[in-house]
Structures are given as structure tokens and as C-alpha cells.
Write a protein that holds these residues in place. Structure first.
Motif, PDB file in Angstrom:
ATOM      1  N   ARG A 185       0.824  -1.203   0.000  1.00  0.00           N
ATOM      2  CA  ARG A 185       0.000   0.000   0.000  1.00  0.00           C
ATOM      3  C   ARG A 185       0.860   1.256   0.000  1.00  0.00           C
ATOM      4  NH1 ARG A 185      -4.690   0.237   4.310  1.00  0.00           N
ATOM      5  NH2 ARG A 185      -5.836  -0.918   2.706  1.00  0.00           N
ATOM      6  N   GLY A 186       1.971   1.257   0.736  1.00  0.00           N
ATOM      7  CA  GLY A 186       2.820   2.442   0.798  1.00  0.00           C
ATOM      8  C   GLY A 186       3.364   2.818  -0.560  1.00  0.00           C
ATOM      9  N   LEU A 187       3.901   1.831  -1.304  1.00  0.00           N
ATOM     10  CA  LEU A 187       4.464   2.112  -2.622  1.00  0.00           C
ATOM     11  C   LEU A 187       3.369   2.479  -3.615  1.00  0.00           C
ATOM     12  CD1 LEU A 187       6.833   2.206  -4.559  1.00  0.00           C
ATOM     13  CD2 LEU A 187       6.568  -0.258  -4.924  1.00  0.00           C
ATOM     14  N   VAL A 188       2.270   1.694  -3.625  1.00  0.00           N
ATOM     15  CA  VAL A 188       1.180   1.969  -4.564  1.00  0.00           C
ATOM     16  C   VAL A 188       0.610   3.370  -4.341  1.00  0.00           C
ATOM     17  CG1 VAL A 188      -1.174   1.324  -5.217  1.00  0.00           C
ATOM     18  CG2 VAL A 188       0.554  -0.455  -4.886  1.00  0.00           C
ATOM     19  N   MET A 189       0.334   3.703  -3.089  1.00  0.00           N
ATOM     20  CA  MET A 189      -0.251   5.008  -2.808  1.00  0.00           C
ATOM     21  C   MET A 189       0.786   6.121  -2.902  1.00  0.00           C
ATOM     22  SD  MET A 189      -3.116   4.183   0.123  1.00  0.00           S
ATOM     23  CE  MET A 189      -4.216   5.486  -0.423  1.00  0.00           C
ATOM     24  N   GLY A 190       2.077   5.772  -2.716  1.00  0.00           N
ATOM     25  CA  GLY A 190       3.128   6.757  -2.923  1.00  0.00           C
ATOM     26  C   GLY A 190       3.208   7.165  -4.385  1.00  0.00           C
ATOM     27  N   VAL A 191       3.137   6.175  -5.276  1.00  0.00           N
ATOM     28  CA  VAL A 191       3.119   6.465  -6.716  1.00  0.00           C
ATOM     29  C   VAL A 191       1.823   7.172  -7.087  1.00  0.00           C
ATOM     30  CG1 VAL A 191       3.126   5.456  -9.023  1.00  0.00           C
ATOM     31  CG2 VAL A 191       4.634   4.523  -7.251  1.00  0.00           C
ATOM     32  N   TRP A 192       0.702   6.672  -6.564  1.00  0.00           N
ATOM     33  CA  TRP A 192      -0.595   7.287  -6.855  1.00  0.00           C
ATOM     34  C   TRP A 192      -0.644   8.737  -6.377  1.00  0.00           C
ATOM     35  CZ3 TRP A 192      -4.362   8.674  -3.063  1.00  0.00           C
ATOM     36  CH2 TRP A 192      -5.605   9.038  -3.590  1.00  0.00           C
ATOM     37  N   ASN A 193      -0.003   9.028  -5.244  1.00  0.00           N
ATOM     38  CA  ASN A 193      -0.048  10.371  -4.677  1.00  0.00           C
ATOM     39  C   ASN A 193       0.791  11.376  -5.457  1.00  0.00           C
ATOM     40  OD1 ASN A 193      -1.100  11.950  -2.321  1.00  0.00           O
ATOM     41  ND2 ASN A 193       1.086  12.328  -1.993  1.00  0.00           N
ATOM     42  N   VAL A 194       1.454  10.902  -6.509  1.00  0.00           N
ATOM     43  CA  VAL A 194       2.170  11.818  -7.391  1.00  0.00           C
ATOM     44  C   VAL A 194       1.202  12.847  -7.975  1.00  0.00           C
ATOM     45  CG1 VAL A 194       3.380  11.923  -9.625  1.00  0.00           C
ATOM     46  CG2 VAL A 194       4.048  10.236  -7.929  1.00  0.00           C
ATOM     47  N   HIS A 195      -0.104  12.511  -7.970  1.00  0.00           N
ATOM     48  CA  HIS A 195      -1.087  13.454  -8.504  1.00  0.00           C
ATOM     49  C   HIS A 195      -1.008  14.804  -7.824  1.00  0.00           C
ATOM     50  CE1 HIS A 195      -3.367  12.871  -4.835  1.00  0.00           C
ATOM     51  NE2 HIS A 195      -3.611  11.608  -5.109  1.00  0.00           N
ATOM     52  N   THR A 196      -0.619  14.830  -6.533  1.00  0.00           N
ATOM     53  CA  THR A 196      -0.526  16.106  -5.817  1.00  0.00           C
ATOM     54  C   THR A 196       0.505  17.015  -6.461  1.00  0.00           C
ATOM     55  OG1 THR A 196      -1.199  15.099  -3.717  1.00  0.00           O
ATOM     56  CG2 THR A 196       0.000  17.171  -3.598  1.00  0.00           C
ATOM     57  N   SER A 197       1.707  16.490  -6.646  1.00  0.00           N
ATOM     58  CA  SER A 197       2.779  17.297  -7.228  1.00  0.00           C
ATOM     59  C   SER A 197       2.550  17.574  -8.703  1.00  0.00           C
ATOM     60  CB  SER A 197       4.127  16.587  -7.027  1.00  0.00           C
ATOM     61  OG  SER A 197       4.439  16.476  -5.647  1.00  0.00           O
ATOM     62  N   LEU A 198       2.058  16.577  -9.444  1.00  0.00           N
ATOM     63  CA  LEU A 198       1.773  16.805 -10.862  1.00  0.00           C
ATOM     64  C   LEU A 198       0.659  17.839 -11.033  1.00  0.00           C
ATOM     65  CD1 LEU A 198       1.983  13.267 -12.536  1.00  0.00           C
ATOM     66  CD2 LEU A 198       3.670  15.100 -12.520  1.00  0.00           C
ATOM     67  N   GLY A 199      -0.327  17.786 -10.137  1.00  0.00           N
ATOM     68  CA  GLY A 199      -1.381  18.797 -10.174  1.00  0.00           C
ATOM     69  C   GLY A 199      -0.836  20.187  -9.914  1.00  0.00           C
ATOM     70  N   ASN A 200       0.082  20.290  -8.938  1.00  0.00           N
ATOM     71  CA  ASN A 200       0.714  21.582  -8.659  1.00  0.00           C
ATOM     72  C   ASN A 200       1.502  22.086  -9.866  1.00  0.00           C
ATOM     73  OD1 ASN A 200      -0.308  21.529  -6.060  1.00  0.00           O
ATOM     74  ND2 ASN A 200       1.577  20.741  -5.146  1.00  0.00           N
ATOM     75  N   ILE A 201       2.230  21.155 -10.503  1.00  0.00           N
ATOM     76  CA  ILE A 201       3.017  21.537 -11.676  1.00  0.00           C
ATOM     77  C   ILE A 201       2.103  21.969 -12.816  1.00  0.00           C
ATOM     78  CG2 ILE A 201       4.601  20.673 -13.446  1.00  0.00           C
ATOM     79  CD1 ILE A 201       5.778  18.815 -11.284  1.00  0.00           C
ATOM     80  N   LEU A 202       1.056  21.162 -13.073  1.00  0.00           N
ATOM     81  CA  LEU A 202       0.118  21.504 -14.131  1.00  0.00           C
ATOM     82  C   LEU A 202      -0.558  22.846 -13.861  1.00  0.00           C
ATOM     83  CD1 LEU A 202      -1.576  20.769 -16.654  1.00  0.00           C
ATOM     84  CD2 LEU A 202      -3.175  19.593 -15.121  1.00  0.00           C
ATOM     85  N   GLY A 203      -1.026  23.028 -12.613  1.00  0.00           N
ATOM     86  CA  GLY A 203      -1.680  24.281 -12.260  1.00  0.00           C
ATOM     87  C   GLY A 203      -0.756  25.476 -12.394  1.00  0.00           C
ATOM     88  N   THR A 204       0.519  25.302 -12.014  1.00  0.00           N
ATOM     89  CA  THR A 204       1.487  26.388 -12.122  1.00  0.00           C
ATOM     90  C   THR A 204       1.747  26.755 -13.574  1.00  0.00           C
ATOM     91  OG1 THR A 204       2.565  25.732 -10.051  1.00  0.00           O
ATOM     92  CG2 THR A 204       3.828  27.117 -11.557  1.00  0.00           C
TER      93      THR A 204
END
Length: 533
Positions: A185-204
Motif C-alpha cells: 500500500r505504501g508504494l502503490v499510494m506513494g506512486v498514486w499520490n504523485v497526482h498532488t505534485s503533478l497537479g501543482n506543476i500543471l496548475g502552475t
């Protein structure tokens, strides 16, 4: 293409269409992959919609007093006139108040939305939140097109936006945790949680691009993206694998009933059981199953003995706080998100106000450079999740990352202005250590605590626990940007702001020391038993 007669279904319309187009039922694994992709895109759009305020801050503030404390009254190569009422002497404080209006209501709403999410249809709840959030983001940008200079307008839009945005995180974490087992779960959700940073990058990037046409477009485009993702969620998201168990479709070419089943949430494996039957038997069985599932609380759990479905029994809010580790992680996240969201909302402003190698950057250049903080966060979140899986010591991983972030932040403030390359490298390192534990706690740790053994089979605590932990974190997220606006406009400037960040990061690590000690004691005991028993 074989025809399908839908007997009983709670599946989204988009999934039904996929089944018809494919001529067969999608596998359990395919459904799980769809959930991961849809929730990834969903929360990426949420974060992309949060980023415009940080990018347009320097545009709204203007150059009238922006550089007086960092570089003196020197002329800037890209002068800005600002946008009333934010270009006055108290402009930074007003910007901080708008941040507080959004983040404060977001934090308060989080405590309620998590419990509500556990009681209602997850897909509908999330869709409503996304539609409301998208409309509020667009309304914020509409202030530019309407030439609105009333502070109250931006405060009201921010309050409503915060409330709608609070529906997102408990919903997506609950959905992903329902489909993913604990093994990795840690690795899967760690990869999945990339959406936070990618969202920040996309929004910026989108917001920085929109500045050339007017800052209103920096809000309008992310708002439209959020609305488009809301449609995707409503059409395709299945919130819980048990929802598939109530679905039976009659295939006219094979006269068979298809029933989905996952073997166990802890193993993350899946299977599809196919029972041959006549059309009359299919109708009879479906009606019988519908009656049983509504009258017997164990109807669904009979198919999933290790994965009880959420409508059975809920956990009280106060009981969720008593789960071991919830309070420690919640208060740790308070300080961790204070640091992360201060960077999220003020980093482009800070970069533009401080020269790098005696060169002042434009608002667009500052926004683009700030994305490196999120790039570092992507790597930090994945590594933190992987280390948590391998070691089984989530507290030790989170504590180490938060404490290591202190020297990184200090170096960024003191020597980061020396050169562009050094500034970029320290931004990557700071994002790595700041966002790593933040990502771990809000995903894998929240999901693990939401299925803690002390719940004794109650599976409806996932969203509630996630909302408690992230709700406390969001209080810190609201406090950090507000204090930054106040402190940066005072005599101390950004030196005092960074002192606040050092202290907060150290406090986040200190709050996990007790849990780290327990993990060390558990490892020693396990080693003793292995050697002598």
C-alpha cells in the motif's frame, strides 16, 4: 456484438457502456486500474485548481512595496501595477486573508465531509464537490473579467471553494484504499499520490501561461479542467469492489450470470466467478440477492469475508480519534502541511521578490522555477512509500524526512540566491523532504489507520480517519500562508517566515518520536523471538 439485458445494477453509466462495447464484463483488475487512474486524474485536477492563487499573487500585489524588504526600492525589469485592493500597503495581509478564507473552511469542512462520505454514495458525493469546486475557481477568475475590486467577493468565493474542495481527499483515499490491499500500500499510494505534485506543476504552468492573456484565465482554465474530471468521475468511478457483487447481467449468447468477487483486500488479488444459469434462474437469483442484501447485513460480507462493505456499521468521530497513532499523525501533519502549503501559496511570490545571482525573475519565470519543489516532492513521496513498505516503520520514515527538511530549508534561504543552479538543486531537495512525509501520512498511513485492528471489522472508518488526519493538517495549511502574509510584511520579512518553517518542520518530527520508539521496540522484540523462540 452480444446483447445484454441489465437485471440489477448500481454501476456508473460509463462502465455499463464499456461492458456493452466490449461485449463482456471487465475483469476485477481492470476495474481496479480504472479506479486508480480516475482518482489520480480527479485529485490532480483538484490541486491544479489550487495553484493559481500562488502564481497570480505577485501580479495582484504589484511592485509598489513588493521588493522593499528583500532588495530595496530597485526597479524591476517586469513592473506590475497590481490589482486593487491587493496592491495597497496592506496587500500581503489581504492576500493572506483570502488564503485563510479558502484553507480555513477547507480544514473545517474536512472534519465533516469525511464522516458524510462514509454514509453516502461516494461517487455522487465526490462529483458534487468537484462541480462546486470548479465553479468557484471559475468565479474567482471572473473577478478579472468583471473588473471586480471588492475584497468581500474574493473572500466569499474562497469560502465556498474551500467547502467544496474538502469533499475530495476523504473520497479518493477511501476509494483507493477500498481497492488496494495492505501488502504494498505504501508504494502503490506513494506512486498514486504523485497526482498532488503533478497537479501543482500543471496548475502552475497553466496559470503562468494564462498571465499573458490576463490573470483571470489562470483561474478559468483549471476550473474547466476540474469540471471535465467531474464528468469522468460520475461516469466511471466505482467506489468499492463490493458494488460489483450486486451486479448480474444476462448474456444472451451464453445464458450465464456474471458475478465479480475479490478474494481479499489484504492480498489485492482478484477473480471472476461465472455461474451458468438459464434466463429464468438468472432473474430469480438476482431478485433473491437483492432482497437478501437489503435485509441481511452479512449478504455482501459472505462474498467478501475479509472485506466487509461500508453500509453495515459506521465509526463514531470520537472513536476514530482514539485509534492508536491517529492523534500523533494528525498533529504531525498539522506542522508538515503548514510548511508544504506555505511553499504552495507563497513560493512563486518569494522567488520573484528575491534576486537570484542578482537577477530578478518575471512572474512567469518565478512560477516555472517553483515547479521544481513539486518535482522533488514526486520523488520524495514515492521513496517514502517504498521505505515504509520495506521497513514497516512509517513513523521512522516520516520522522527522518521531516527532520532532514530543516537543514535543506535553511540552506535554501541562506545560500539559495547565490546561483540559479544551486537554487534549483535546493528547491528539489526541500520538496523531496517536505512532501515525502506529507504524502506518506495522508495516503498509506491514513488508509492503514482507517482499517486498524482496533475497529473490529468496521470498514467505514477510512474516510473518517483520513478526514481527521488531513483535516488537522489543513488547519496548519490554513495557518501557514496566513502567517506568511502577516510576517513577510512586518519588520522581520522572509527571515522570520523561514524561522517559522524551521520550527514547524522540527515540531512535526518531534511529534512522531514516541511512535518511532514503539517501532524500534517492536523490531527488537521481533528479533528476540526470531533468535530464541
Amino acid at each position: 456484438m452480444p446483447s445484454k439485458i441489465n437485471i440489477y445494477s448500481k454501476l456508473p453509466l460509463g462502465i455499463e457502456i464499456l461492458h456493452i462495447r466490449a461485449g463482456r464484463k471487465l475483469s476485477y483488475t481492470t476495474h481496479k486500474l480504472l479506479v486508480l487512474i480516475i482518482t489520480f486524474l480527479c485529485y490532480m485536477s483538484y490541486h491544479a485548481a489550487r495553484k493559481p492563487p500562488s502564481v497570480v499573487k505577485s501580479v495582484l500585489r504589484g511592485d509598489s512595496a513588493m521588493f522593499s524588504k528583500e532588495v530595496g526600492r530597485q526597479a524591476h525589469p517586469h513592473p506590475l501595477t497590481g490589482w486593487a485592493p491587493f496592491n495597497g500597503d496592506n496587500g500581503e495581509s489581504l492576500l493572506g486573508e483570502v488564503d485563510l478564507a479558502f484553507l480555513g473552511t477547507y480544514a473545517i469542512g474536512m472534519f465533516f465531509s469525511g464522516h458524510i462520505c462514509d454514509q453516502v454514495d461516494l461517487r455522487s458525493f465526490l462529483t458534487i464537490g468537484m462541480v462546486g469546486s470548479g465553479i468557484c475557481v471559475i468565479l474567482h477568475g471572473l473577478g478579472y473579467f468583471l473588473n471586480c475590486h471588492y475584497l468581500l467577493y474574493y473572500l466569499i468565493v474562497s469560502v465556498l471553494g474551500g467547502l467544496f474542495q474538502s469533499t475530495g481527499w476523504p473520497s479518493v483515499v477511501s476509494a483507493v484504499a477500498n481497492w488496494c490491499g495492505k501488502g504494498k500500500r505504501g508504494l502503490v499510494m506513494g506512486v498514486w499520490n504523485v497526482h498532488t505534485s503533478l497537479g501543482n506543476i500543471l496548475g502552475t504552468m497553466v496559470a503562468a501561461w494564462g498571465l499573458s492573456a490576463g490573470w483571470g484565465w489562470s483561474f478559468a482554465i483549471p476550473g474547466v479542467i476540474l469540471l471535465a474530471c467531474a464528468v469522468l468521475v460520475y461516469l466511471f468511478l466505482i467506489g468499492h469492489p463490493d458494488d460489483l457483487n450486486s451486479v448480474a447481467c444476462l448474456s444472451s449468447d451464453a445464458n450465464r450470470v456474471v458475478v465479480y468477487s475479490s478474494s481479499s483486500s489484504s492480498s489485492s488479488s482478484s477473480s471472476c466467478a461465472i455461474a451458468l444459469s438459464t434466463a429464468a434462474a438468472a432473474t430469480s437469483n438476482c431478485n433473491s440477492n437483492s432482497a437478501n442484501s437489503s435485509s441481511s447485513p452479512s449478504a455482501s460480507s459472505s462474498l467478501h469475508p475479509n472485506h466487509p462493505h461500508h453500509p453495515h456499521r459506521s465509526v463514531r468521530f470520537i472513536d476514530a480519534w482514539r485509534i492508536p497513532g491517529v492523534a500523533s499523525y494528525a498533529f504531525c501533519l498539522f506542522f508538515a502541511k503548514l510548511v508544504a502549503y506555505t511553499f504552495l501559496y507563497w513560493l512563486p511570490f518569494y522567488i520573484r521578490s528575491a534576486p537570484i545571482a542578482e537577477h530578478m525573475l518575471s512572474a512567469k519565470e518565478a512560477g516555472e522555477l517553483s515547479t521544481l519543489f513539486d518535482v522533488g516532492g514526486v520523488m520524495g513521496g514515492i521513496l517514502a512509500g517504498h521505505l515504509s513498505d520495506r521497513s514497516g516503520a512509517s513513523a521512522a520514515v516520516a520522522c527522518s524526512f521531516t527532520l532532514l527538511s530543516v537543514p535543506c530549508l535553511y540552506l535554501y534561504r541562506t545560500i539559495g540566491h547565490s546561483s540559479y543552479a544551486l537554487n534549483a538543486a535546493l528547491l528539489l531537495a526541500s520538496g523531496f523532504f517536505v512532501n515525502g512525509p506529507y504524502a506518506l501520512i495522508t495516503t498509506a498511513v491514513s488508509a492503514d489507520l482507517g482499517t486498524h485492528e482496533s475497529l473490529q471489522g468496521c470498514a467505514t472508518a477510512l474516510a473518517t480517519v483520513s478526514a481527521i488526519i488531513d483535516g488537522m493538517g489543513s488547519l496548519g495549511a490554513a495557518l501557514g500562508p496566513m502567517l506568511t502574509g502577516i510576517i513577510s510584511s512586518s519588520g522581520g520579512g522572509f527571515d522570520m517566515v523561514f524561522a517559522m518553517l524551521y520550527t514547524s518542520a522540527a515540531a512535526a518530527g518531534a511529534l512522531l518520536v514516541r511512535l518511532v520508539a514503539r517501532e524500534i521496540a517492536a523490531f527488537r522484540e521481533a528479533g528476540f523471538k526470531k533468535d530464541f523462540l
